[in-house]
Design a protein around this motif. Structure first.
Motif, short mmCIF file in Angstrom:
data_model
loop_
_atom_site.label_atom_id
_atom_site.label_comp_id
_atom_site.label_asym_id
_atom_site.label_seq_id
_atom_site.Cartn_x
_atom_site.Cartn_y
_atom_site.Cartn_z
N GLU A 1 -15.57 -28.22 70.49
CA GLU A 1 -14.28 -28.54 69.67
C GLU A 1 -13.20 -27.54 70.13
OE1 GLU A 1 -15.66 -28.02 65.93
OE2 GLU A 1 -16.83 -29.73 65.63
N HIS A 2 -12.05 -28.05 70.26
CA HIS A 2 -10.89 -27.21 70.80
C HIS A 2 -9.86 -27.60 70.04
CE1 HIS A 2 -11.08 -29.85 73.77
NE2 HIS A 2 -9.59 -30.13 73.70
N TYR A 3 -8.65 -26.91 69.78
CA TYR A 3 -7.16 -27.25 69.39
C TYR A 3 -6.46 -27.65 70.24
CZ TYR A 3 -3.10 -27.18 66.62
OH TYR A 3 -1.98 -27.56 66.00
N HIS A 4 -5.86 -28.92 70.31
CA HIS A 4 -5.03 -29.34 71.47
C HIS A 4 -3.54 -29.13 71.09
CE1 HIS A 4 -3.13 -32.03 74.46
NE2 HIS A 4 -4.21 -31.92 75.04
N ALA A 5 -2.87 -28.08 71.64
CA ALA A 5 -1.70 -27.58 70.94
C ALA A 5 -0.73 -28.77 71.15
CB ALA A 5 -1.20 -26.36 71.66
N PRO A 6 -0.35 -29.42 72.38
CA PRO A 6 0.57 -30.42 72.41
C PRO A 6 0.29 -31.52 71.41
CG PRO A 6 -0.38 -29.73 74.70
CD PRO A 6 -1.19 -29.03 73.55
N LEU A 7 -1.01 -32.01 71.01
CA LEU A 7 -0.94 -33.09 70.07
C LEU A 7 -0.87 -32.35 68.51
CD1 LEU A 7 -4.01 -34.74 71.77
CD2 LEU A 7 -1.65 -35.50 71.48
N GLY A 8 -1.17 -31.14 68.56
CA GLY A 8 -1.34 -30.54 67.25
C GLY A 8 -2.45 -31.19 66.47
N GLU A 9 -3.51 -31.25 67.11
CA GLU A 9 -4.55 -32.03 66.85
C GLU A 9 -5.98 -30.91 67.06
OE1 GLU A 9 -5.24 -34.57 64.87
OE2 GLU A 9 -3.62 -35.94 65.01
N TRP A 10 -6.89 -31.08 66.35
CA TRP A 10 -8.17 -30.43 66.60
C TRP A 10 -8.96 -31.66 67.17
CZ3 TRP A 10 -10.77 -25.80 66.54
CH2 TRP A 10 -9.82 -24.71 65.77
N VAL A 11 -9.60 -31.37 68.44
CA VAL A 11 -10.33 -32.28 69.30
C VAL A 11 -11.70 -32.06 69.28
CG1 VAL A 11 -10.44 -33.27 71.49
CG2 VAL A 11 -8.26 -32.65 70.49
N GLN A 12 -12.72 -32.97 68.95
CA GLN A 12 -14.09 -32.82 69.17
C GLN A 12 -14.42 -33.62 70.52
OE1 GLN A 12 -17.12 -34.73 66.92
NE2 GLN A 12 -17.88 -32.66 66.34
N ASN A 13 -15.15 -33.05 71.45
CA ASN A 13 -15.77 -33.82 72.66
C ASN A 13 -17.34 -33.87 72.71
OD1 ASN A 13 -13.27 -34.54 73.72
ND2 ASN A 13 -13.30 -32.81 75.19
N ARG A 14 -17.86 -34.88 72.46
CA ARG A 14 -19.29 -34.79 72.54
C ARG A 14 -19.59 -35.30 74.07
NH1 ARG A 14 -21.72 -38.56 70.01
NH2 ARG A 14 -20.25 -39.80 68.95
N ILE A 15 -20.12 -34.58 74.87
CA ILE A 15 -20.33 -34.79 76.34
C ILE A 15 -21.79 -35.14 76.55
CG2 ILE A 15 -19.69 -34.03 78.62
CD1 ILE A 15 -18.10 -31.81 76.91
N GLU A 16 -21.97 -36.39 77.08
CA GLU A 16 -23.29 -36.67 77.56
C GLU A 16 -23.60 -36.95 78.93
OE1 GLU A 16 -25.85 -37.58 75.21
OE2 GLU A 16 -24.53 -37.51 73.43
N PRO A 17 -24.67 -36.42 79.84
CA PRO A 17 -24.78 -36.88 81.23
C PRO A 17 -25.19 -38.28 81.37
CG PRO A 17 -26.50 -35.72 80.43
CD PRO A 17 -25.67 -35.53 79.10
N SER A 18 -24.54 -38.89 82.21
CA SER A 18 -24.92 -40.45 82.42
C SER A 18 -25.85 -40.66 83.63
CB SER A 18 -23.51 -41.33 82.46
OG SER A 18 -22.79 -40.81 83.61
N ALA A 19 -26.33 -41.75 83.64
CA ALA A 19 -27.28 -42.03 84.79
C ALA A 19 -26.84 -41.98 86.24
CB ALA A 19 -27.91 -43.54 84.57
N GLY A 20 -25.68 -42.10 86.47
CA GLY A 20 -25.24 -42.17 87.87
C GLY A 20 -24.61 -40.93 88.29
N GLY A 21 -24.98 -39.65 87.38
CA GLY A 21 -24.55 -38.29 87.98
C GLY A 21 -23.33 -37.87 87.29
N GLY A 22 -22.79 -38.79 86.53
CA GLY A 22 -21.42 -38.57 85.73
C GLY A 22 -21.86 -38.21 84.33
#
Lengths: 221, 646
Positions: free
Chosen positions: B236-257
């Motif tokens: 979770e981080h604050y994105h100043a240009p957007l003026g928004e709090w952002v939450q990223n849920r990051i999952e590893p995917s099968a192809g290595g990405g």
């Protein structure tokens, strides 16, 4: 109980006190009459009654002191015994100035009241005696001729027979005759007695004329 | 080549009409076929064979086939194995290497029989392997089958793709998929919209590298570490240009990405912040107001207590789990039954309830609490839970108690004072009796001491003594009753009797001031409800006030008129008492301050009288007021409500 027996008037607004005093006075052989207010008292007063009065100072309506003043003003010299629950020096002084016999503060010893009543009645008795004597004197005085009264006034004023003769334009002998006749009519033996009688008559209220005649002989008359 | 053609011609079935459909697959627009064979006869033969049902393109070698396929993808490829430039096997391998054609069905034609050649073809990626010479019907059947399978596969693939798209697009989150090199591989609609909002063309993003498009992104560090660690990560981080709090849920995917589910959480953050602040405020408010909160779920029996609730009960939140039994155990034993009865009844009727009781803390301290609760009902009227508050009223109760005591004390003091003012008069009264008794006693002795004792007079004197002694007893009793300090209960009061009692008390004082008291008491007054001694005090204060008010009158009547009658305006549900004087009135008196404590116009007054009278009457549910008279003086009136008839 004859009409001559002295009557004591009692004024107190407390029924208990009235009844008790009536009984007390009765028990020592005194006739008594009780009133609740000063006004009732005044309406019952006559020339002869009461012989004396027992007054509460504080009463509904007229107070005891007011009543005393009314009586004095009316020439009623009734001996008064005051009884009060609120004895203050100024009130007692006023009462005594008005000729009160006694000023008792409630509660008081019974003998103090009875003694005071005795003194009041004695005073009343003396008063009545004097009044009788004065009336007698008056009667005798009324029997004097005008000249005799004139001579007597000058005698009482302290003038000598000669002086009196000069003043009245009479002979000294005539003055002596008038003087002796007046003394006899008045039943008076001495000059001192004559002066006292003149005093008593002049002190009589409502007798200003006589007083002037006796004490201040008409100048040049 | 010629023997091949004749051979093939011989295979051509007599009954096969190239224009006639040979199977169900030929009935509809059934497919486009690319045909690659270096033998022109064979090409023509096959074209003829297939053209009736399919759109056929024909080329002469593998390289041309590959170019044609790349140019325009067919539904099926039929290729000879042996071809110049690029043979069939190489063609299949090339097609399989490209994502677009990985699943494109390819039928290889070969004259080379035998297990090994066939395996080689299948291994290369061919879908089917047909040996020459072949029967026209067989080839057609295989072509039809392969096209059908391909169509079904495409349909399935398409359906799956649509499902996936609709799933991804239906998500609240933005969905980005990246390969191991941070190239965009997939976006959902919300991600596309976001990219458009950021000035990018979503269609052109696939294959582009994230960091080229968005250098210095605030989420970069966590994204890279998630890619390396291959662990699901939430950032979770604050994105100043957007003026928004952002939450990223990051999952590893099968192809290595990795795939990233992204959402704005500004609102949630704000709510969370608000919630935390509200909780803090609530805790502060609870602490300041000594109010605890609880919630009870009747289905699960779960009970929640706020921190202040624990504190009020003197319990440690870390050690005690709130349960119904723990709660009941905290209640004072004398109050438990009452509380449980009320609570059970309230729950049964799903009604709010409120009650006061005492709790006993573990250290034995008793606290007074008041609890208020209401049911929380579901849509269908079912009971979800009870929520309530608990207020610690101990200090309040103690203050009230102290106040009540000081009020009684004050009432007592003022009674003593008002009586003090009357002492001279009362003393006078007693004195009269003493004088009477002594005089009666003396008289009695005299009557007895006579030569002829007068027993009648003596007896009468003794009777009077006894009567006066009784009257003294009455006076003393009146005074004692009036000075009584203990609080008395309310009773039905005969106001006429109360007025007469007080009149007796003030009569000597009135006489002393030469004041006449007149009373007019209506017949059959209704009984008022009240505390006798307090109503007496009101009357005493008002009557002595009235007497005092006339102290300066020398030229007029000094009369106090006391009236009592049913209050006509209130339709006889109240009794009205009026005390009227003929005094100096309100001259020099601030009427507004009349009932204030300590307001007085008398040189020696304390000013408590009217204030006390006022508060007593108000406590009785009545009213006290004053009005100036038309001619002179003032009338004080008070009204007391009448006890309703049972």
């Amino acid at each position: 109980v004859s009409a001559a027996e002295p009557v004591v008037f009692v004024v107190d607004d407390s029924r208990s006190v009235r009844e008790a005093l009536m009984s007390l006075l009765g028990s020592v052989g005194l006739r008594a009459q009780a009133f609740r207010t000063a006004e009732e008292f005044l309406s019952a007063v006559t020339a002869d009654a009461p012989a004396c009065a027992v007054l509460d100072v504080r009463l509904p309506g007229l107070s005891g002191l007011d009543l005393q003043q009314r009586l004095l003003a009316a020439g009623q010299h009734i001996p008064i015994v005051f009884i009060t629950a609120h004895g203050t020096v100024p009130i007692s002084v006023e009462a005594m100035k008005g000729g009160a016999v006694e000023f008792l503060v409630k509660p008081f010893p019974q003998h103090a009241l009875l003694d005071a009543l005795e003194r009041a009645l004695a005073a009343r008795h003396r008063q009545q005696q004097q009044r009788a004597e004065t009336a007698d004197l008056r009667r005798r005085y009324e029997a004097l001729t005008a000249r005799e009264r004139e001579v007597m006034a000058h005698v009482v004023a302290g003038l000598l027979n000669k002086q009196i003769a000069g003043r009245l334009g009479l002979s000294e002998v005539t003055v002596k005759v008038h003087r002796a006749r007046a003394m006899r009519k008045m039943s008076i033996d001495s000059l001192a007695e004559l002066v006292r009688a003149a005093d008593r008559l002049s002190a009589e209220p409502g007798r200003d004329q006589a007083r002037r005649t006796w004490i201040m002989p008409r100048a040049g008359g | 080549v010629a023997p091949y053609v004749s051979e093939v011609a011989g295979w051509l079935p007599e009954d096969v009409d190239a224009t006639a459909p040979v199977c169900a697959a030929a009935a509809g627009p059934s497919g486009r076929i690319l045909l690659a064979d270096d033998n022109r006869d064979m090409r023509e033969y096959l074209r003829r064979l297939l053209s009736g049902a399919y759109a056929v393109r024909a080329v002469a070698d593998g390289a041309a086939a590959l170019a044609a396929i790349r140019d325009d993808r067919p539904d099926l490829v039929i290729a000879d194995v042996v071809m110049p430039r690029l043979d069939g096997l190489e063609l299949v391998r090339a097609l399989r290497a490209e994502p677009d054609t990985r699943t494109l069905p390819v039928i290889l034609l070969s004259a080379q029989a035998g297990e090994a050649a066939r395996v080689e073809g299948i291994a290369a990626g061919a879908t089917d392997y047909v040996l020459k010479p072949f029967h026209a019907r067989e080839l057609l059947a295989r072509v039809t089958a392969r096209l059908e399978i391909g169509r079904l596969a495409r349909e399935i693939f398409e359906r799956e793709r649509r499902l996936r798209t609709s799933l991804l697009d239906g998500m609240a989150d933005r969905y980005y998929a990246f390969d191991a090199e941070w190239r965009y591989t997939e976006l959902n609609a919300k991600a596309e919209a976001q990219l458009r909002a950021l000035g990018k063309d979503p269609a052109a993003m696939i294959g582009k590298v994230l960091w080229d498009e968005f250098p210095h992104s605030p989420g970069e560090r966590r994204l890279r570490s998630a890619m390396l660690d291959r662990q699901p990560t939430v950032d979770e981080h604050y994105h100043a240009p957007l003026g928004e709090w952002v939450q990223n849920r990051i999952e590893p995917s099968a192809g290595g990405g990795v795939v990233v589910f992204q959402r704005y959480i500004t609102e949630a953050k704000r709510l969370e912040h608000d919630l935390r602040r509200m909780a803090t405020y609530l805790a502060d408010a609870e602490a300041l107001s000594h109010t605890g909160t609880w919630a009870w779920n009747p289905t699960t029996g779960e009970l929640f207590w706020s921190a202040e609730h624990f504190k009020i009960l003197g319990l440690d939140a870390a050690r005690v789990t709130p349960t119904y039994d723990v709660g009941i155990a905290a209640i004072h034993p004398d109050d438990r039954a009452m509380l449980e009865t009320s609570f059970t009844r309230a729950v049964a009727h799903r009604q709010p309830y409120a009650l006061s009781c005492r709790v006993v803390r573990p250290d034995g301290e008793v606290r007074h609490i008041r609890t208020l609760a209401r049911p929380v009902l579901g849509e269908s009227g079912d009971l979800l839970e009870y929520v309530g508050t608990v207020i610690d009223l101990t200090d309040h109760v103690r203050t009230e108690e102290a106040l009540r005591r000081s009020r009684e004390e004050l009432a007592h003091v003022t009674r003593v004072m008002s009586l003090g003012a009357l002492t001279a008069s009362i003393g006078h009264d007693l004195n009269q009796f003493v004088v009477a008794i002594v005089a009666n006693g003396t008289a009695c002795l005299h009557w007895l001491a006579r030569e002829q004792p007068n027993l009648d007079e003596a007896t009468a004197a003794v009777r009077r003594i006894m009567r006066d002694a009784e009257l003294i007893g009455d006076v003393v009793g009146n005074v004692r009753a009036f000075l009584g300090k203990a609080a008395q209960p309310s009773t039905d009061l005969d106001l006429a009797a109360v007025i007469r009692e007080v009149r007796e008390l003030v009569e000597p004082e009135a006489t002393r001031h030469r004041v006449v008291i007149e009373e007019t008491l209506a017949e059959g007054l209704p009984r008022a409800r009240g505390v006798r001694i307090e109503v007496q005090q009101v009357l005493l204060n008002l009557m002595t006030n009235a007497i005092d008010a006339m102290a300066g009158i020398t030229d007029g009547p000094r009369v106090v008129r006391v009236r009592a009658e049913p209050d006509s305006r209130a339709r006889a549900t109240a009794v009205l008492v009026a005390i009227e004087d003929s005094g100096t009135g309100f001259a020099g008196v601030d009427e507004r301050r009349l009932y204030d404590a300590f307001y007085t116009t008398k040189p020696h007054g304390l000013g408590m009288g009217l204030s006390i009278a006022h508060s007593i009457v108000e406590r009785h549910g009545g009213r006290l007021w004053a009005t100036p008279n038309a001619v002179h003086g003032v009338t004080f009136q008070f009204m007391l409500p009448v006890e309703p008839l049972p």
